[in-house]
Design a protein around this motif. Structure first.
Motif, PDB file in Angstrom:
ATOM      1  N   TRP A 169       0.864  -1.178   0.000  1.00  0.00           N
ATOM      2  CA  TRP A 169       0.000   0.000   0.000  1.00  0.00           C
ATOM      3  C   TRP A 169       0.899   1.225   0.000  1.00  0.00           C
ATOM      4  O   TRP A 169       1.836   1.305   0.783  1.00  0.00           O
ATOM      5  CB  TRP A 169      -0.861  -0.014   1.254  1.00  0.00           C
ATOM      6  N   GLY A 170       0.647   2.171  -0.886  1.00  0.00           N
ATOM      7  CA  GLY A 170       1.465   3.385  -0.910  1.00  0.00           C
ATOM      8  C   GLY A 170       0.976   4.349  -1.955  1.00  0.00           C
ATOM      9  O   GLY A 170      -0.211   4.403  -2.267  1.00  0.00           O
ATOM     10  N   MET A 171       1.907   5.095  -2.521  1.00  0.00           N
ATOM     11  CA  MET A 171       1.603   6.064  -3.567  1.00  0.00           C
ATOM     12  C   MET A 171       2.287   5.607  -4.849  1.00  0.00           C
ATOM     13  O   MET A 171       3.427   5.155  -4.819  1.00  0.00           O
ATOM     14  CB  MET A 171       2.115   7.447  -3.181  1.00  0.00           C
ATOM     15  N   SER A 172       1.576   5.744  -5.966  1.00  0.00           N
ATOM     16  CA  SER A 172       2.179   5.405  -7.253  1.00  0.00           C
ATOM     17  C   SER A 172       2.989   6.599  -7.747  1.00  0.00           C
ATOM     18  O   SER A 172       2.926   7.687  -7.171  1.00  0.00           O
ATOM     19  CB  SER A 172       1.106   5.001  -8.262  1.00  0.00           C
ATOM     20  N   GLY A 173       3.726   6.425  -8.822  1.00  0.00           N
ATOM     21  CA  GLY A 173       4.581   7.479  -9.353  1.00  0.00           C
ATOM     22  C   GLY A 173       3.824   8.722  -9.787  1.00  0.00           C
ATOM     23  O   GLY A 173       4.380   9.815  -9.811  1.00  0.00           O
ATOM     24  N   ASP A 174       2.538   8.568 -10.105  1.00  0.00           N
ATOM     25  CA  ASP A 174       1.745   9.722 -10.550  1.00  0.00           C
ATOM     26  C   ASP A 174       1.010  10.411  -9.396  1.00  0.00           C
ATOM     27  O   ASP A 174       0.148  11.243  -9.613  1.00  0.00           O
ATOM     28  CB  ASP A 174       0.762   9.312 -11.637  1.00  0.00           C
ATOM     29  N   LYS A 219       0.376 -10.428 -10.535  1.00  0.00           N
ATOM     30  CA  LYS A 219       0.589  -9.119  -9.916  1.00  0.00           C
ATOM     31  C   LYS A 219      -0.435  -8.134 -10.470  1.00  0.00           C
ATOM     32  O   LYS A 219      -0.649  -8.080 -11.680  1.00  0.00           O
ATOM     33  CB  LYS A 219       2.011  -8.632 -10.197  1.00  0.00           C
ATOM     34  N   HIS A 220      -1.044  -7.367  -9.560  1.00  0.00           N
ATOM     35  CA  HIS A 220      -2.072  -6.405  -9.937  1.00  0.00           C
ATOM     36  C   HIS A 220      -1.859  -5.112  -9.165  1.00  0.00           C
ATOM     37  O   HIS A 220      -1.331  -5.130  -8.058  1.00  0.00           O
ATOM     38  CB  HIS A 220      -3.469  -6.955  -9.612  1.00  0.00           C
ATOM     39  N   GLU A 221      -2.302  -3.995  -9.758  1.00  0.00           N
ATOM     40  CA  GLU A 221      -2.230  -2.711  -9.080  1.00  0.00           C
ATOM     41  C   GLU A 221      -3.536  -1.956  -9.259  1.00  0.00           C
ATOM     42  O   GLU A 221      -4.058  -1.853 -10.372  1.00  0.00           O
ATOM     43  CB  GLU A 221      -1.088  -1.850  -9.630  1.00  0.00           C
ATOM     44  N   ILE A 222      -4.064  -1.461  -8.154  1.00  0.00           N
ATOM     45  CA  ILE A 222      -5.239  -0.598  -8.172  1.00  0.00           C
ATOM     46  C   ILE A 222      -4.761   0.783  -7.742  1.00  0.00           C
ATOM     47  O   ILE A 222      -4.124   0.933  -6.700  1.00  0.00           O
ATOM     48  CB  ILE A 222      -6.332  -1.112  -7.212  1.00  0.00           C
ATOM     49  N   ARG A 223      -5.060   1.785  -8.572  1.00  0.00           N
ATOM     50  CA  ARG A 223      -4.681   3.170  -8.262  1.00  0.00           C
ATOM     51  C   ARG A 223      -5.934   4.021  -8.210  1.00  0.00           C
ATOM     52  O   ARG A 223      -6.843   3.843  -8.990  1.00  0.00           O
ATOM     53  CB  ARG A 223      -3.735   3.718  -9.340  1.00  0.00           C
ATOM     54  N   VAL A 253     -10.376   5.469 -10.888  1.00  0.00           N
ATOM     55  CA  VAL A 253      -9.883   4.217 -10.323  1.00  0.00           C
ATOM     56  C   VAL A 253      -9.344   3.390 -11.484  1.00  0.00           C
ATOM     57  O   VAL A 253     -10.020   3.214 -12.500  1.00  0.00           O
ATOM     58  CB  VAL A 253     -11.002   3.439  -9.597  1.00  0.00           C
ATOM     59  N   TRP A 254      -8.135   2.900 -11.322  1.00  0.00           N
ATOM     60  CA  TRP A 254      -7.466   2.131 -12.366  1.00  0.00           C
ATOM     61  C   TRP A 254      -7.102   0.751 -11.843  1.00  0.00           C
ATOM     62  O   TRP A 254      -6.641   0.614 -10.715  1.00  0.00           O
ATOM     63  CB  TRP A 254      -6.188   2.841 -12.813  1.00  0.00           C
ATOM     64  N   LEU A 255      -7.299  -0.263 -12.651  1.00  0.00           N
ATOM     65  CA  LEU A 255      -6.855  -1.627 -12.346  1.00  0.00           C
ATOM     66  C   LEU A 255      -5.953  -2.065 -13.481  1.00  0.00           C
ATOM     67  O   LEU A 255      -6.399  -2.159 -14.633  1.00  0.00           O
ATOM     68  CB  LEU A 255      -8.045  -2.580 -12.207  1.00  0.00           C
ATOM     69  N   ASP A 256      -4.691  -2.302 -13.167  1.00  0.00           N
ATOM     70  CA  ASP A 256      -3.720  -2.762 -14.173  1.00  0.00           C
ATOM     71  C   ASP A 256      -3.765  -1.910 -15.439  1.00  0.00           C
ATOM     72  O   ASP A 256      -3.888  -2.412 -16.545  1.00  0.00           O
ATOM     73  CB  ASP A 256      -3.956  -4.236 -14.510  1.00  0.00           C
ATOM     74  N   ASP A 257      -3.703  -0.602 -15.275  1.00  0.00           N
ATOM     75  CA  ASP A 257      -3.651   0.371 -16.374  1.00  0.00           C
ATOM     76  C   ASP A 257      -4.930   0.496 -17.188  1.00  0.00           C
ATOM     77  O   ASP A 257      -4.919   1.065 -18.284  1.00  0.00           O
ATOM     78  CB  ASP A 257      -2.459   0.087 -17.299  1.00  0.00           C
ATOM     79  N   ALA A 258      -6.043  -0.018 -16.689  1.00  0.00           N
ATOM     80  CA  ALA A 258      -7.336   0.175 -17.343  1.00  0.00           C
ATOM     81  C   ALA A 258      -8.265   0.897 -16.364  1.00  0.00           C
ATOM     82  O   ALA A 258      -8.389   0.490 -15.211  1.00  0.00           O
ATOM     83  CB  ALA A 258      -7.952  -1.160 -17.753  1.00  0.00           C
ATOM     84  N   MET A 259      -8.902   1.989 -16.810  1.00  0.00           N
ATOM     85  CA  MET A 259      -9.797   2.722 -15.924  1.00  0.00           C
ATOM     86  C   MET A 259     -11.066   1.912 -15.663  1.00  0.00           C
ATOM     87  O   MET A 259     -11.615   1.303 -16.569  1.00  0.00           O
ATOM     88  CB  MET A 259     -10.194   4.084 -16.493  1.00  0.00           C
ATOM     89  N   MET A 265      -1.059   9.070  -7.215  1.00  0.00           N
ATOM     90  CA  MET A 265      -2.305   8.418  -6.812  1.00  0.00           C
ATOM     91  C   MET A 265      -2.005   7.388  -5.720  1.00  0.00           C
ATOM     92  O   MET A 265      -0.888   6.898  -5.612  1.00  0.00           O
ATOM     93  CB  MET A 265      -2.953   7.721  -8.019  1.00  0.00           C
ATOM     94  N   ARG A 266      -3.014   7.073  -4.922  1.00  0.00           N
ATOM     95  CA  ARG A 266      -2.869   5.984  -3.955  1.00  0.00           C
ATOM     96  C   ARG A 266      -2.779   4.671  -4.723  1.00  0.00           C
ATOM     97  O   ARG A 266      -3.402   4.511  -5.770  1.00  0.00           O
ATOM     98  CB  ARG A 266      -4.062   5.952  -3.018  1.00  0.00           C
TER      99      ARG A 266
END
Length: 86
Positions: free
Chosen positions: A25-30, A81-85, A58-64, A32-33
């Motif tokens: 859990w943290g902050m992405s490079g842009d 591996k997955h990322e939610i931003r 809200v983004w999941l694996d680079d898809a809004m 966003m959480r």
């Protein structure tokens, strides 16, 4: 007065019958959480997005994700591996 603390990044691993579930859990490079998951084996992880502030992207694996089009504001992720931003 509200106290705020910057933890930077929080990481953990949780044992399951399918292997270790990794969570970061943290902050992405842009700015966003970010919630990153490393899902093992045949595990499915259900993520409830209903608590997110309306109006946020809200983004999941680079898809809004269009929250208003989800039936229950939930997404399911499987092995990998997955990322939610947001």
């Amino acid at each position: 007065e509200l106290l705020t603390v910057d933890f930077g990044e929080l990481k953990g691993e949780f044992p399951s019958p399918e292997g270790m579930l990794g969570v970061t859990w943290g902050m992405s490079g842009d700015g966003m959480r970010s919630l990153q998951l490393d899902v093992p084996g045949e595990m499915e992880v259900v993520i409830d997005l209903g608590g997110l502030t309306e109006g946020r992207d809200v983004w999941l694996d680079d898809a809004m994700i269009e929250l208003n089009k989800l039936e229950k504001a939930r997404v399911v992720v499987t092995k990998g591996k997955h990322e939610i931003r947001f």
